[in-house]
Design an enzyme around this catalytic site. Sequence first.
Site, PDB file in Angstrom:
ATOM      1  N   LEU A  29       0.866  -1.182   0.000  1.00 50.23           N
ATOM      2  CA  LEU A  29       0.000   0.000   0.000  1.00 50.23           C
ATOM      3  C   LEU A  29       0.898   1.227   0.000  1.00 50.23           C
ATOM      4  O   LEU A  29       1.612   1.491   0.984  1.00 50.23           O
ATOM      5  CB  LEU A  29      -0.894   0.018   1.246  1.00 50.23           C
ATOM      6  N   SER A  30       0.862   1.938  -1.098  1.00 54.73           N
ATOM      7  CA  SER A  30       1.707   3.114  -1.246  1.00 54.73           C
ATOM      8  C   SER A  30       1.358   4.150  -0.174  1.00 54.73           C
ATOM      9  O   SER A  30       0.184   4.436   0.043  1.00 54.73           O
ATOM     10  CB  SER A  30       1.460   3.664  -2.650  1.00 54.73           C
ATOM     11  N   GLN A  82       8.141  -4.673  -3.878  1.00 50.25           N
ATOM     12  CA  GLN A  82       7.341  -4.526  -5.092  1.00 50.25           C
ATOM     13  C   GLN A  82       7.898  -3.412  -5.973  1.00 50.25           C
ATOM     14  O   GLN A  82       8.179  -2.306  -5.494  1.00 50.25           O
ATOM     15  CB  GLN A  82       5.877  -4.222  -4.781  1.00 50.25           C
ATOM     16  N   CYS A 112      -1.610  -1.105 -10.760  1.00 45.24           N
ATOM     17  CA  CYS A 112      -1.856   0.263 -10.299  1.00 45.24           C
ATOM     18  C   CYS A 112      -2.677   1.037 -11.341  1.00 45.24           C
ATOM     19  O   CYS A 112      -2.326   1.083 -12.518  1.00 45.24           O
ATOM     20  CB  CYS A 112      -0.524   0.967 -10.034  1.00 45.24           C
ATOM     21  N   LYS A 151       1.373  -8.872  -9.212  1.00 45.84           N
ATOM     22  CA  LYS A 151       0.063  -8.478  -8.671  1.00 45.84           C
ATOM     23  C   LYS A 151      -0.642  -7.670  -9.760  1.00 45.84           C
ATOM     24  O   LYS A 151      -0.083  -6.703 -10.277  1.00 45.84           O
ATOM     25  CB  LYS A 151       0.250  -7.654  -7.400  1.00 45.84           C
ATOM     26  N   SER A 236      -5.963  -5.502   2.240  1.00 48.01           N
ATOM     27  CA  SER A 236      -5.489  -4.166   1.830  1.00 48.01           C
ATOM     28  C   SER A 236      -6.137  -3.069   2.658  1.00 48.01           C
ATOM     29  O   SER A 236      -5.714  -2.806   3.778  1.00 48.01           O
ATOM     30  CB  SER A 236      -5.749  -3.959   0.342  1.00 48.01           C
ATOM     31  N   ARG A 237      -7.241  -2.455   2.136  1.00 44.43           N
ATOM     32  CA  ARG A 237      -7.813  -1.316   2.856  1.00 44.43           C
ATOM     33  C   ARG A 237      -8.321  -1.701   4.237  1.00 44.43           C
ATOM     34  O   ARG A 237      -8.400  -0.845   5.122  1.00 44.43           O
ATOM     35  CB  ARG A 237      -8.932  -0.678   2.021  1.00 44.43           C
TER      36      ARG A 237
HETATM   37  C1  LIG Z   1      -3.805   3.786  -0.361  1.00 42.83           C
HETATM   38  C2  LIG Z   1      -3.592   2.629  -1.295  1.00 42.83           C
HETATM   39  C3  LIG Z   1      -2.320   2.383  -1.769  1.00 42.83           C
HETATM   40  C4  LIG Z   1      -2.083   1.294  -2.628  1.00 42.83           C
HETATM   41  N1  LIG Z   1      -0.809   1.035  -3.056  1.00 42.83           N
HETATM   42  C5  LIG Z   1      -0.549  -0.083  -3.780  1.00 42.83           C
HETATM   43  C6  LIG Z   1       0.786  -0.422  -4.150  1.00 42.83           C
HETATM   44  O1  LIG Z   1       1.764   0.269  -3.837  1.00 42.83           O
HETATM   45  N2  LIG Z   1       0.955  -1.563  -4.869  1.00 42.83           N
HETATM   46  C7  LIG Z   1      -0.087  -2.378  -5.239  1.00 42.83           C
HETATM   47  O2  LIG Z   1       0.121  -3.407  -5.889  1.00 42.83           O
HETATM   48  N3  LIG Z   1      -1.352  -2.070  -4.897  1.00 42.83           N
HETATM   49  C8  LIG Z   1      -1.602  -0.966  -4.166  1.00 42.83           C
HETATM   50  N4  LIG Z   1      -2.891  -0.685  -3.780  1.00 42.83           N
HETATM   51  C9  LIG Z   1      -3.968  -1.640  -4.104  1.00 42.83           C
HETATM   52  C10 LIG Z   1      -4.193  -2.634  -2.948  1.00 42.83           C
HETATM   53  O3  LIG Z   1      -3.028  -3.378  -2.663  1.00 42.83           O
HETATM   54  C11 LIG Z   1      -5.343  -3.613  -3.252  1.00 42.83           C
HETATM   55  O4  LIG Z   1      -5.049  -4.298  -4.423  1.00 42.83           O
HETATM   56  C12 LIG Z   1      -6.685  -2.909  -3.386  1.00 42.83           C
HETATM   57  O5  LIG Z   1      -6.849  -1.927  -2.395  1.00 42.83           O
HETATM   58  C13 LIG Z   1      -7.851  -3.896  -3.356  1.00 42.83           C
HETATM   59  O6  LIG Z   1      -8.022  -4.515  -2.112  1.00 42.83           O
HETATM   60  P1  LIG Z   1      -9.140  -3.990  -1.049  1.00 42.83           P
HETATM   61  O7  LIG Z   1     -10.461  -3.958  -1.773  1.00 42.83           O
HETATM   62  O8  LIG Z   1      -9.105  -5.045   0.034  1.00 42.83           O
HETATM   63  O9  LIG Z   1      -8.686  -2.665  -0.567  1.00 42.83           O
HETATM   64  C14 LIG Z   1      -3.159   0.439  -2.998  1.00 42.83           C
HETATM   65  C15 LIG Z   1      -4.442   0.708  -2.523  1.00 42.83           C
HETATM   66  C16 LIG Z   1      -4.676   1.785  -1.671  1.00 42.83           C
HETATM   67  C17 LIG Z   1      -6.075   2.041  -1.165  1.00 42.83           C
END
Ligand SMILES: Cc1cc2nc3c(=O)[nH]c(=O)nc-3n(C[C@H](O)[C@H](O)[C@H](O)COP(=O)(O)O)c2cc1C
Length: 331
Positions: A29-30, A82, A112, A151, A236-237
């Site tokens: 998560l960035s 990553q 992304c 991913k 994730s979230r």
């Molecule tokens: C704030 C934020 C930052 C994210 N950063 C990345 C990242 O750096 N690399 C990545 O592969 N996915 C990133 N994602 C996507 C999440 O890893 C994930 O795939 C996505 O949120 C779906 O899962 P969720 O519905 O459980 O949140 C990010 C999502 C959010 C909300």
Amino acid sequence: MSPKWQQKLTTPLKIGSLEVNSRVLQSPLSGVTDLVFRRLVRRYAPESMMYTEMVHASQVYHARELPKIMEVDPNEKPISIQLFDCRPNFLAEAAQKAVEEGADTVDINMGCPVNKITKKGGGSSLLRQPEVAEAIVRNVVEAVSVPVTVKTRIGWDDHEINILEFAQRLEAAGAQMLTLHGRTRAQGYNGAARWEWIKRVKEVLSIPVIANGDIFSVEAALKCLEETGADGVMCSRGTLGYPFLVGEIDHFLKTGQKLKPPTPVDKLLCAREHLQALWEYKGDRGIRQARKHLAWYCKGFPGAVELRNQLTQVKTVEQGVELINQAIGRN
Ligand SMILES: Cc1cc2nc3c(=O)[nH]c(=O)nc-3n(C[C@H](O)[C@H](O)[C@H](O)COP(=O)(O)O)c2cc1C
């Protein structure tokens, strides 16, 4: 006897040559999954795979100093770094640096949705350039000795859901695991994740498939694992302001028992520790970054909204700690 989808979940996850003793992963998560956050998650999920924030390969290619977001604690294992970019040679060199830094696997971001990244050919735009995606995997696999994983999402939009063919190409190119976020790029983070596509991908691949999207609770994780037959789930979230989630699901899969949920005081203590650790690790920048985390922790207890408003404006670590201490006294 428990069904087949459940039996598998008590055995280690095999990512190429690497065995991971947990089927629950903390996503990249960035702006969130820095070393400090990962340490908190790992306290409750010591065996789970964690990911750094995504790192731009050109920040690494020929760089004298690695970006701070790539920093890995020598004690944190298993850990994946990553990377994102669309140039196979940049990614191959960055992957070598990632392994030197201590990565147990190298993950390539092909999901992304952010314009700035897709316009340059990275992230989810690779779904539209499968031959480039394949070349990336081949080059990176050749460059490093650790497993290479990807991913990604199910497709660019509803008219271009090409994940079945795309995933098979990545596997043929040498990817050792695929994490699938069940949304299209066009969906962003909206609408429900379409787990049915994860099921379909699982049916055509031999490498492990990790389900991602809408895993916000133990119940959601179980439902997803049952519906998809996936080899694991990635949170994730659901972990924002809640670094307990990966551990809660992991514990349930291993024991069949639910952990007692954290109390408001547990959450506040965690928030305080998070703030102090970010301050120690990043100084003033850490305080600015901590504000959003602190806001995420302030949910579901009396006075949470007021505290959230105050914490999003903190200027010093002392001020934040004082506000949290007062809230602990009230809860
Ligand atoms: C704030 C934020 C930052 C994210 N950063 C990345 C990242 O750096 N690399 C990545 O592969 N996915 C990133 N994602 C996507 C999440 O890893 C994930 O795939 C996505 O949120 C779906 O899962 P969720 O519905 O459980 O949140 C990010 C999502 C959010 C909300």
